[in-house]
Design a protein around this motif. Sequence first.
Motif, PDB file in Angstrom:
ATOM      1  N   MET A   1       0.431   5.531 -11.653  1.00 40.01           N
ATOM      2  CA  MET A   1       0.058   5.426 -10.248  1.00 40.01           C
ATOM      3  C   MET A   1      -0.021   6.827  -9.675  1.00 40.01           C
ATOM      4  O   MET A   1      -0.278   6.657  -8.307  1.00 40.01           O
ATOM      5  CB  MET A   1       0.806   4.329  -9.568  1.00 40.01           C
ATOM      6  CG  MET A   1       0.629   2.864 -10.114  1.00 40.01           C
ATOM      7  SD  MET A   1      -1.244   2.297  -9.717  1.00 40.01           S
ATOM      8  CE  MET A   1      -0.641   1.940  -7.741  1.00 40.01           C
ATOM      9  N   GLU A   2       0.257   7.737 -10.211  1.00 38.08           N
ATOM     10  CA  GLU A   2       0.320   9.235  -9.523  1.00 38.08           C
ATOM     11  C   GLU A   2       1.250   9.134  -8.465  1.00 38.08           C
ATOM     12  O   GLU A   2       0.796   9.584  -7.065  1.00 38.08           O
ATOM     13  CB  GLU A   2      -1.142   9.522  -9.319  1.00 38.08           C
ATOM     14  CG  GLU A   2      -1.979   9.775 -10.624  1.00 38.08           C
ATOM     15  CD  GLU A   2      -3.366  10.029 -10.192  1.00 38.08           C
ATOM     16  OE1 GLU A   2      -4.010   9.604  -9.414  1.00 38.08           O
ATOM     17  OE2 GLU A   2      -3.794  11.126 -10.842  1.00 38.08           O
TER      18      GLU A   2
ATOM     19  N   PRO B   1      -3.165   0.734 -11.989  1.00 42.57           N
ATOM     20  CA  PRO B   1      -4.331   1.477 -11.634  1.00 42.57           C
ATOM     21  C   PRO B   1      -5.584   0.356 -11.427  1.00 42.57           C
ATOM     22  O   PRO B   1      -6.280   0.704 -10.585  1.00 42.57           O
ATOM     23  CB  PRO B   1      -4.410   2.743 -12.740  1.00 42.57           C
ATOM     24  CG  PRO B   1      -3.171   3.077 -13.247  1.00 42.57           C
ATOM     25  CD  PRO B   1      -2.425   1.412 -13.370  1.00 42.57           C
TER      26      PRO B   1
ATOM     27  N   ALA C   1       0.723  -1.120   0.051  1.00 42.06           N
ATOM     28  CA  ALA C   1       0.062   0.035   0.071  1.00 42.06           C
ATOM     29  C   ALA C   1       0.966   1.176  -0.035  1.00 42.06           C
ATOM     30  O   ALA C   1       0.672   2.305  -1.006  1.00 42.06           O
ATOM     31  CB  ALA C   1      -0.902   0.076   1.388  1.00 42.06           C
TER      32      ALA C   1
ATOM     33  N   VAL D   1      -4.486  -2.677  -8.914  1.00 45.84           N
ATOM     34  CA  VAL D   1      -3.933  -2.358  -7.536  1.00 45.84           C
ATOM     35  C   VAL D   1      -4.939  -1.194  -6.885  1.00 45.84           C
ATOM     36  O   VAL D   1      -5.459  -1.197  -5.681  1.00 45.84           O
ATOM     37  CB  VAL D   1      -2.693  -1.663  -7.474  1.00 45.84           C
ATOM     38  CG1 VAL D   1      -2.162  -1.262  -6.085  1.00 45.84           C
ATOM     39  CG2 VAL D   1      -1.769  -2.679  -8.045  1.00 45.84           C
ATOM     40  N   LYS D   2      -5.292  -0.207  -7.869  1.00 50.84           N
ATOM     41  CA  LYS D   2      -6.225   0.805  -7.117  1.00 50.84           C
ATOM     42  C   LYS D   2      -7.795   0.593  -7.428  1.00 50.84           C
ATOM     43  O   LYS D   2      -8.417   1.599  -7.015  1.00 50.84           O
ATOM     44  CB  LYS D   2      -5.795   2.161  -7.704  1.00 50.84           C
ATOM     45  CG  LYS D   2      -4.278   2.568  -7.427  1.00 50.84           C
ATOM     46  CD  LYS D   2      -3.649   4.009  -7.965  1.00 50.84           C
ATOM     47  CE  LYS D   2      -4.458   5.211  -7.554  1.00 50.84           C
ATOM     48  NZ  LYS D   2      -4.005   6.338  -8.025  1.00 50.84           N
ATOM     49  N   GLY D   3      -8.006  -0.168  -8.284  1.00 52.49           N
ATOM     50  CA  GLY D   3      -9.251  -0.473  -8.446  1.00 52.49           C
ATOM     51  C   GLY D   3     -10.168   0.488  -9.469  1.00 52.49           C
ATOM     52  O   GLY D   3     -11.415   0.619  -9.340  1.00 52.49           O
ATOM     53  N   GLU D   4      -9.187   1.218 -10.268  1.00 52.76           N
ATOM     54  CA  GLU D   4      -9.769   2.189 -11.207  1.00 52.76           C
ATOM     55  C   GLU D   4     -10.791   1.349 -12.278  1.00 52.76           C
ATOM     56  O   GLU D   4     -10.372   0.232 -12.584  1.00 52.76           O
ATOM     57  CB  GLU D   4      -8.802   2.926 -11.722  1.00 52.76           C
ATOM     58  CG  GLU D   4      -8.254   4.133 -11.018  1.00 52.76           C
ATOM     59  CD  GLU D   4      -7.384   4.825 -11.759  1.00 52.76           C
ATOM     60  OE1 GLU D   4      -7.290   4.788 -12.924  1.00 52.76           O
ATOM     61  OE2 GLU D   4      -6.834   5.768 -11.252  1.00 52.76           O
TER      62      GLU D   4
ATOM     63  N   ARG E   1       2.704   2.208  -3.414  1.00 50.36           N
ATOM     64  CA  ARG E   1       1.774   2.610  -4.514  1.00 50.36           C
ATOM     65  C   ARG E   1       2.369   4.213  -4.887  1.00 50.36           C
ATOM     66  O   ARG E   1       1.981   4.688  -5.711  1.00 50.36           O
ATOM     67  CB  ARG E   1       0.296   2.755  -4.105  1.00 50.36           C
ATOM     68  CG  ARG E   1      -0.155   1.231  -3.833  1.00 50.36           C
ATOM     69  CD  ARG E   1      -1.773   1.488  -3.436  1.00 50.36           C
ATOM     70  NE  ARG E   1      -2.110   0.188  -3.091  1.00 50.36           N
ATOM     71  CZ  ARG E   1      -3.619   0.300  -2.472  1.00 50.36           C
ATOM     72  NH1 ARG E   1      -4.140   1.397  -2.491  1.00 50.36           N
ATOM     73  NH2 ARG E   1      -4.034  -0.942  -2.310  1.00 50.36           N
ATOM     74  N   ASP E   2       2.904   4.828  -3.765  1.00 53.87           N
ATOM     75  CA  ASP E   2       3.314   6.238  -3.880  1.00 53.87           C
ATOM     76  C   ASP E   2       4.470   6.424  -4.419  1.00 53.87           C
ATOM     77  O   ASP E   2       5.190   7.578  -4.513  1.00 53.87           O
ATOM     78  CB  ASP E   2       3.201   6.947  -2.633  1.00 53.87           C
ATOM     79  CG  ASP E   2       1.658   7.110  -1.951  1.00 53.87           C
ATOM     80  OD1 ASP E   2       0.768   7.246  -2.929  1.00 53.87           O
ATOM     81  OD2 ASP E   2       1.546   7.380  -0.889  1.00 53.87           O
TER      82      ASP E   2
ATOM     83  N   ALA F   1      -8.670   4.177 -16.444  1.00 56.57           N
ATOM     84  CA  ALA F   1      -7.460   4.145 -16.661  1.00 56.57           C
ATOM     85  C   ALA F   1      -6.881   4.184 -18.043  1.00 56.57           C
ATOM     86  O   ALA F   1      -5.620   4.491 -18.288  1.00 56.57           O
ATOM     87  CB  ALA F   1      -7.009   2.743 -16.150  1.00 56.57           C
TER      88      ALA F   1
END
Length: 267
Positions: free
Chosen positions: A180-181, A129, A101, A132-135, A104-105, A140
């Motif tokens: 992933m920004e 995205p 988690a 992992v991020k559920g976009e 991710r950053d 995406a």
Amino acid sequence: MTTTKSTSKTAGTSGAPMVKAEGVHKSFGPAHILKGIDLEVAPQEVFCLIGPSGSGKSTFLRCINHLEKVNAGRLSVDGELVGYREHNGKLYELRDREVAARRRDIGMVFQRFNLFPHMTAIENVMEAPVQVKGESRSAARERATKLLDRVGLSDKAAGYPSQLSGGQQQRVAIARALAMEPKLMLFDEPTSALDPELVGDVLDVMKDLAADGMTMVVVTHEMGFAREVGDSLVFMDDGVVVESGHPREVLGNPQHERTKSFLSKVL
């Protein structure tokens, strides 16, 4: 591509370092690779690491996002310990899910591109995205399209890695990390596997990121990039920081004999 470098690169928003290493040690069996690394990377800073092969540069980079676990010392990113939490003065390793988690950053671009060979360029950029991020796939895809355009590959969105040059694959890898920004980008010798004529396109993308204020830690042999774009430069050898300072000062007027010897061979 022409970029204008920010004049307030190291100001940051809170004044706290984006990366802080305190007495970081790392060993692989009997091999002591990192021997007490102390350094700080400010928000929006381009921080370059140079040194001979085996000096510990890539190992340190991998420790920043906990791909390697430190044996002693502390590493923090944006004020949070990497891979650990502290309770009553003791450090406890985080669960894999918690590490993932926080990771991710942090975007990372490797020497080898590590793209999924069975996915197109745009699918490679979309994958994290979505998974992992559920976009949504539509959101995406929209961001992936913009990122491929940003790295100059909008016409290669449907191409598979095997159909792309090494430089193009590396630019897709950068777009994938940006999807992933992240607040921090790590580059591990991103041009070392490329033919010389392909290096410039990748460096142009990195210069563009730097001009936009992305915090970057770059392990590199591209001294021109370090001199032009870097805010700070560290020369490492045998697991220690030998010399550090502004890139133009270190490269133009090294103070340590080991630094002088290394630069005489690469400049």
